[in-house]
Scaffold this active site. Structure first.
Site, short mmCIF file in Angstrom:
data_model
loop_
_atom_site.label_atom_id
_atom_site.label_comp_id
_atom_site.label_asym_id
_atom_site.label_seq_id
_atom_site.Cartn_x
_atom_site.Cartn_y
_atom_site.Cartn_z
N ASP A 93 0.86 -1.18 0.00
CA ASP A 93 0.00 0.00 0.00
C ASP A 93 0.90 1.23 0.00
O ASP A 93 1.53 1.54 1.02
CB ASP A 93 -0.90 0.01 1.24
CG ASP A 93 -1.90 -1.14 1.28
OD1 ASP A 93 -1.64 -2.18 0.64
OD2 ASP A 93 -2.93 -1.00 1.97
N LYS A 159 -6.94 3.38 -2.76
CA LYS A 159 -7.24 3.29 -1.33
C LYS A 159 -7.45 4.70 -0.79
O LYS A 159 -6.72 5.62 -1.13
CB LYS A 159 -6.08 2.59 -0.62
CG LYS A 159 -6.20 2.53 0.91
CD LYS A 159 -5.00 1.80 1.50
CE LYS A 159 -4.94 1.92 3.01
NZ LYS A 159 -3.77 1.24 3.58
N LYS A 189 -10.12 0.18 -1.76
CA LYS A 189 -9.94 -0.11 -0.33
C LYS A 189 -10.31 1.12 0.49
O LYS A 189 -9.76 2.20 0.28
CB LYS A 189 -8.50 -0.52 -0.04
CG LYS A 189 -8.25 -0.84 1.46
CD LYS A 189 -6.84 -1.35 1.68
CE LYS A 189 -6.52 -1.48 3.17
NZ LYS A 189 -5.14 -1.96 3.40
#
Length: 224
Positions: A93, A159, A189
């Protein structure tokens, strides 16, 4: 989701997360044990803790790059991602350069993401866009453009948030904009400040396909 998920269905969409700077090896080992018990999708830990999480067994391991500011050099983010994968992380991430996005330098954002993608070609790459910063009033264009840049650069997910920015974490509005922009081609996400089952379900209803939670047990317990 069309209906309220069961406890196990929700758990299977969760990255059980511990990114606090004070986290110890014992904390990470406990996180992994809890993750296995809860049946979550993955655990997400700091790069230095990837070997600890891998040794502990359990679900796949995700880590972070350029976290939490995103102001690291692209080469540093890429190296960090490569090191995490070499240590056993299956997912990365990364945080974009938020300032570059706000300034409209989408090519810099795309190149930054592409550098990490190249360094970790086989990992699932999630791109943290800090959506609470990018959404200003009624203007959604910056968030949309950044999501498109992430897709162009080879990301697997967009995300919402690090959970560390004072502007805030995930919102239903941001998730909806992101989901509409990537149109099912990428995952979405939702992460940052999701502390109740109602909030988690709202994110899923808005289009999230993965959730980042630190208080996973409390959220799941609300589902029975």
């Amino acid at each position: 989701m069309a209906s309220k998920p069961t406890r196990s269905q929700l758990a299977a969409m969760v990255d059980h997360t511990l990114l606090k700077p004070e986290a110890t090896e014992a904390d990470v080992a406990a996180l992994v044990a809890e993750a296995a018990e809860l049946g979550v999708y993955a655990v997400c830990v700091s790069p230095s803790m990837v070997p600890v999480a891998v040794r502990a067994g359990g679900p796949p391991v995700a880590s972070v790059a350029g976290f939490p500011s995103g102001k690291h050099l692209s080469a540093v983010k890429a190296h960090e991602a490569g090191q995490a994968v070499a240590a056993g992380a299956a997912e990365v991430d990364m945080v974009i350069d938020i300032g570059a996005a706000l300034a409209g330098d989408l090519e810099a954002v795309r190149a930054d993401i592409a550098a990490v993608r190249a360094a970790a070609p086989d990992a699932v790459l999630k791109v943290i866009v800090e959506s609470a910063v990018l959404l200003s009033g009624t203007d959604e264009s910056t968030l949309v453009q950044v999501c498109r840049a992430a897709e162009d650069a080879g990301a697997d997910f967009v995300k919402t948030s690090t959970g560390f920015h004072p502007a805030g974490g995930a919102s239903v509005r941001a998730v909806a904009v992101m989901s509409q922009t990537v149109g099912g081609r990428l995952g979405v996400k939702a992460s940052g400040g999701i502390r109740t089952a109602a909030a988690a379900v709202a994110m899923l209803d808005a289009g999230a396909t993965r959730l980042g939670l630190s208080g996973t047990r409390a959220v799941l317990d609300e589902l029975g």
